[in-house]
Design a protein around this motif. Structure first.
Motif, PDB file in Angstrom:
ATOM      1  N   GLN A   1       0.848  -1.191   0.000  1.00  0.00           N
ATOM      2  CA  GLN A   1       0.000   0.000   0.000  1.00  0.00           C
ATOM      3  C   GLN A   1       0.884   1.243   0.000  1.00  0.00           C
ATOM      4  OE1 GLN A   1      -3.159  -0.220  -0.360  1.00  0.00           O
ATOM      5  NE2 GLN A   1      -3.932   1.846   0.052  1.00  0.00           N
ATOM      6  N   VAL A   2       0.495   2.202  -0.786  1.00  0.00           N
ATOM      7  CA  VAL A   2       1.241   3.460  -0.870  1.00  0.00           C
ATOM      8  C   VAL A   2       0.367   4.569  -0.325  1.00  0.00           C
ATOM      9  CG1 VAL A   2       2.280   5.145  -2.429  1.00  0.00           C
ATOM     10  CG2 VAL A   2       2.553   2.693  -2.869  1.00  0.00           C
ATOM     11  N   GLN A   3       0.940   5.390   0.519  1.00  0.00           N
ATOM     12  CA  GLN A   3       0.224   6.558   1.028  1.00  0.00           C
ATOM     13  C   GLN A   3       0.951   7.820   0.609  1.00  0.00           C
ATOM     14  OE1 GLN A   3      -0.144   5.728   5.274  1.00  0.00           O
ATOM     15  NE2 GLN A   3      -2.229   4.997   4.940  1.00  0.00           N
ATOM     16  N   LEU A   4       0.175   8.785   0.149  1.00  0.00           N
ATOM     17  CA  LEU A   4       0.717  10.064  -0.279  1.00  0.00           C
ATOM     18  C   LEU A   4       0.110  11.166   0.578  1.00  0.00           C
ATOM     19  CD1 LEU A   4       0.318   9.605  -4.143  1.00  0.00           C
ATOM     20  CD2 LEU A   4       2.373   9.216  -2.780  1.00  0.00           C
ATOM     21  N   SER A   5       0.928  12.129   0.932  1.00  0.00           N
ATOM     22  CA  SER A   5       0.438  13.216   1.767  1.00  0.00           C
ATOM     23  C   SER A   5       1.000  14.536   1.260  1.00  0.00           C
ATOM     24  CB  SER A   5       0.857  12.993   3.221  1.00  0.00           C
ATOM     25  OG  SER A   5       0.403  14.054   4.047  1.00  0.00           O
ATOM     26  N   GLU A   6       0.101  15.427   0.832  1.00  0.00           N
ATOM     27  CA  GLU A   6       0.514  16.739   0.357  1.00  0.00           C
ATOM     28  C   GLU A   6       0.539  17.742   1.502  1.00  0.00           C
ATOM     29  OE1 GLU A   6      -2.356  15.052  -2.838  1.00  0.00           O
ATOM     30  OE2 GLU A   6      -2.249  15.223  -0.659  1.00  0.00           O
ATOM     31  N   SER A   7       1.404  18.716   1.378  1.00  0.00           N
ATOM     32  CA  SER A   7       1.460  19.809   2.343  1.00  0.00           C
ATOM     33  C   SER A   7       2.016  21.044   1.645  1.00  0.00           C
ATOM     34  CB  SER A   7       2.335  19.450   3.550  1.00  0.00           C
ATOM     35  OG  SER A   7       3.658  19.175   3.142  1.00  0.00           O
ATOM     36  N   GLY A   8       1.879  22.182   2.306  1.00  0.00           N
ATOM     37  CA  GLY A   8       2.454  23.418   1.785  1.00  0.00           C
ATOM     38  C   GLY A   8       1.460  24.365   1.156  1.00  0.00           C
ATOM     39  N   GLY A   9       0.212  23.951   1.039  1.00  0.00           N
ATOM     40  CA  GLY A   9      -0.783  24.837   0.463  1.00  0.00           C
ATOM     41  C   GLY A   9      -1.089  26.013   1.381  1.00  0.00           C
ATOM     42  N   GLY A  10      -1.825  26.971   0.839  1.00  0.00           N
ATOM     43  CA  GLY A  10      -2.200  28.123   1.641  1.00  0.00           C
ATOM     44  C   GLY A  10      -2.634  29.270   0.762  1.00  0.00           C
ATOM     45  N   LEU A  11      -2.660  30.448   1.366  1.00  0.00           N
ATOM     46  CA  LEU A  11      -3.068  31.664   0.673  1.00  0.00           C
ATOM     47  C   LEU A  11      -1.809  32.444   0.278  1.00  0.00           C
ATOM     48  CD1 LEU A  11      -5.273  33.711  -0.148  1.00  0.00           C
ATOM     49  CD2 LEU A  11      -5.108  34.652   2.176  1.00  0.00           C
ATOM     50  N   VAL A  12      -1.759  32.860  -0.982  1.00  0.00           N
ATOM     51  CA  VAL A  12      -0.606  33.603  -1.488  1.00  0.00           C
ATOM     52  C   VAL A  12      -1.110  34.682  -2.430  1.00  0.00           C
ATOM     53  CG1 VAL A  12      -0.228  31.942  -3.358  1.00  0.00           C
ATOM     54  CG2 VAL A  12       1.669  33.384  -2.590  1.00  0.00           C
ATOM     55  N   GLN A  13      -0.399  35.786  -2.473  1.00  0.00           N
ATOM     56  CA  GLN A  13      -0.773  36.856  -3.390  1.00  0.00           C
ATOM     57  C   GLN A  13      -0.294  36.557  -4.803  1.00  0.00           C
ATOM     58  OE1 GLN A  13       0.716  40.584  -1.742  1.00  0.00           O
ATOM     59  NE2 GLN A  13      -1.303  40.997  -0.855  1.00  0.00           N
ATOM     60  N   ALA A  14      -1.007  37.094  -5.752  1.00  0.00           N
ATOM     61  CA  ALA A  14      -0.591  36.939  -7.146  1.00  0.00           C
ATOM     62  C   ALA A  14       0.827  37.459  -7.319  1.00  0.00           C
ATOM     63  CB  ALA A  14      -1.555  37.683  -8.063  1.00  0.00           C
ATOM     64  N   GLY A  15       1.618  36.691  -8.075  1.00  0.00           N
ATOM     65  CA  GLY A  15       3.016  37.039  -8.273  1.00  0.00           C
ATOM     66  C   GLY A  15       3.952  36.415  -7.263  1.00  0.00           C
ATOM     67  N   GLY A  16       3.394  35.840  -6.220  1.00  0.00           N
ATOM     68  CA  GLY A  16       4.201  35.227  -5.175  1.00  0.00           C
ATOM     69  C   GLY A  16       4.578  33.796  -5.489  1.00  0.00           C
ATOM     70  N   SER A  17       5.133  33.137  -4.475  1.00  0.00           N
ATOM     71  CA  SER A  17       5.616  31.762  -4.633  1.00  0.00           C
ATOM     72  C   SER A  17       5.106  30.882  -3.510  1.00  0.00           C
ATOM     73  CB  SER A  17       7.152  31.737  -4.636  1.00  0.00           C
ATOM     74  OG  SER A  17       7.678  32.448  -5.734  1.00  0.00           O
ATOM     75  N   LEU A  18       5.088  29.601  -3.812  1.00  0.00           N
ATOM     76  CA  LEU A  18       4.653  28.607  -2.840  1.00  0.00           C
ATOM     77  C   LEU A  18       5.339  27.300  -3.220  1.00  0.00           C
ATOM     78  CD1 LEU A  18       2.542  28.962  -0.522  1.00  0.00           C
ATOM     79  CD2 LEU A  18       0.860  27.897  -2.045  1.00  0.00           C
ATOM     80  N   ARG A  19       5.679  26.503  -2.218  1.00  0.00           N
ATOM     81  CA  ARG A  19       6.234  25.187  -2.516  1.00  0.00           C
ATOM     82  C   ARG A  19       5.370  24.114  -1.863  1.00  0.00           C
ATOM     83  NH1 ARG A  19      12.026  22.533  -0.826  1.00  0.00           N
ATOM     84  NH2 ARG A  19      10.918  22.324   1.172  1.00  0.00           N
ATOM     85  N   LEU A  20       4.881  23.215  -2.684  1.00  0.00           N
ATOM     86  CA  LEU A  20       4.114  22.079  -2.199  1.00  0.00           C
ATOM     87  C   LEU A  20       5.028  20.866  -2.073  1.00  0.00           C
ATOM     88  CD1 LEU A  20       0.870  22.354  -4.374  1.00  0.00           C
ATOM     89  CD2 LEU A  20       1.465  23.570  -2.268  1.00  0.00           C
ATOM     90  N   SER A  21       4.698  20.024  -1.108  1.00  0.00           N
ATOM     91  CA  SER A  21       5.432  18.774  -0.916  1.00  0.00           C
ATOM     92  C   SER A  21       4.475  17.601  -1.007  1.00  0.00           C
ATOM     93  CB  SER A  21       6.119  18.763   0.450  1.00  0.00           C
ATOM     94  OG  SER A  21       7.048  19.818   0.576  1.00  0.00           O
ATOM     95  N   CYS A  22       4.989  16.504  -1.510  1.00  0.00           N
ATOM     96  CA  CYS A  22       4.240  15.243  -1.572  1.00  0.00           C
ATOM     97  C   CYS A  22       5.129  14.176  -0.954  1.00  0.00           C
ATOM     98  CB  CYS A  22       3.892  14.907  -3.006  1.00  0.00           C
ATOM     99  SG  CYS A  22       3.148  13.269  -3.229  1.00  0.00           S
ATOM    100  N   ALA A  23       4.791  13.776   0.257  1.00  0.00           N
ATOM    101  CA  ALA A  23       5.557  12.749   0.947  1.00  0.00           C
ATOM    102  C   ALA A  23       4.894  11.393   0.724  1.00  0.00           C
ATOM    103  CB  ALA A  23       5.629  13.065   2.432  1.00  0.00           C
ATOM    104  N   ALA A  24       5.700  10.407   0.414  1.00  0.00           N
ATOM    105  CA  ALA A  24       5.161   9.094   0.068  1.00  0.00           C
ATOM    106  C   ALA A  24       5.737   8.014   0.951  1.00  0.00           C
ATOM    107  CB  ALA A  24       5.465   8.780  -1.386  1.00  0.00           C
ATOM    108  N   SER A  25       4.928   7.007   1.192  1.00  0.00           N
ATOM    109  CA  SER A  25       5.408   5.814   1.869  1.00  0.00           C
ATOM    110  C   SER A  25       5.797   4.789   0.818  1.00  0.00           C
ATOM    111  CB  SER A  25       4.310   5.234   2.764  1.00  0.00           C
ATOM    112  OG  SER A  25       3.226   4.781   1.953  1.00  0.00           O
ATOM    113  N   GLY A  26       6.452   3.719   1.230  1.00  0.00           N
ATOM    114  CA  GLY A  26       6.806   2.682   0.277  1.00  0.00           C
ATOM    115  C   GLY A  26       8.299   2.594   0.075  1.00  0.00           C
ATOM    116  N   ARG A  27       8.812   1.368   0.159  1.00  0.00           N
ATOM    117  CA  ARG A  27      10.256   1.185   0.066  1.00  0.00           C
ATOM    118  C   ARG A  27      10.787   1.347  -1.333  1.00  0.00           C
ATOM    119  NH1 ARG A  27      11.031  -4.385   3.183  1.00  0.00           N
ATOM    120  NH2 ARG A  27       9.021  -4.752   2.231  1.00  0.00           N
ATOM    121  N   THR A  28       9.894   1.314  -2.328  1.00  0.00           N
ATOM    122  CA  THR A  28      10.348   1.452  -3.709  1.00  0.00           C
ATOM    123  C   THR A  28       9.942   2.785  -4.296  1.00  0.00           C
ATOM    124  OG1 THR A  28       8.341   0.323  -4.462  1.00  0.00           O
ATOM    125  CG2 THR A  28      10.312  -1.036  -4.105  1.00  0.00           C
ATOM    126  N   PHE A  29       9.878   3.806  -3.439  1.00  0.00           N
ATOM    127  CA  PHE A  29       9.467   5.135  -3.902  1.00  0.00           C
ATOM    128  C   PHE A  29      10.287   5.587  -5.093  1.00  0.00           C
ATOM    129  CE2 PHE A  29       7.904   9.362  -3.735  1.00  0.00           C
ATOM    130  CZ  PHE A  29       8.979  10.195  -3.967  1.00  0.00           C
TER     131      PHE A  29
END
Length: 126
Positions: A1-29
């Protein structure tokens, strides 16, 4: 079984930056192809970007080319989405998805992916 978890979202102004992360389980990622999709209210799920197992092949949707960058750190079982010069039309729930056998030619189809995260909201204010 593989589990994925996103983080890093939020509110940002136009022209700005944001970094999202996707953390995964599994030994063969390190063998997984990973894609990012987004879905705005009342719209279909849209392909954003994808990356192959080694990180040397990346693909982008036309609407984000030149602004977004996908990359991965297999040692941390994490894929990142760097979002620069964001626009109000980037507002959506962002999902990461995994295909265990690696990216195929249809990487831009949501149905190609076997596992999905729960999504993270990105809101861009004008």
């Amino acid at each position: 079984q593989v589990q994925l978890s996103e983080s890093g979202g939020g509110l940002v102004q136009a022209g700005g930056s944001l970094r999202l992360s996707c953390a995964a389980s599994g030994r063969t990622f390190s063998s997984y192809g990973i894609g990012w999709f987004r879905q705005a209210p009342g719209k279909e799920r849209e392909f954003v970007t994808a990356i192959n197992w080694s990180g040397d092949r990346t693909f982008y949707g036309e609407s984000v080319k030149g602004r977004f960058t996908i990359y991965r750190d297999n040692a941390k079982n994490t894929v990142y989405l760097q979002m620069n010069s964001v626009k109000p039309e980037d507002t959506a729930v962002y999902y990461c998805a995994a295909v265990l056998s690696g990216l195929g030619a249809r990487y831009y189809y949501p149905t190609e992916y076997e596992y999905w995260g729960q999504g993270t909201q990105v809101t861009v204010s004008s």
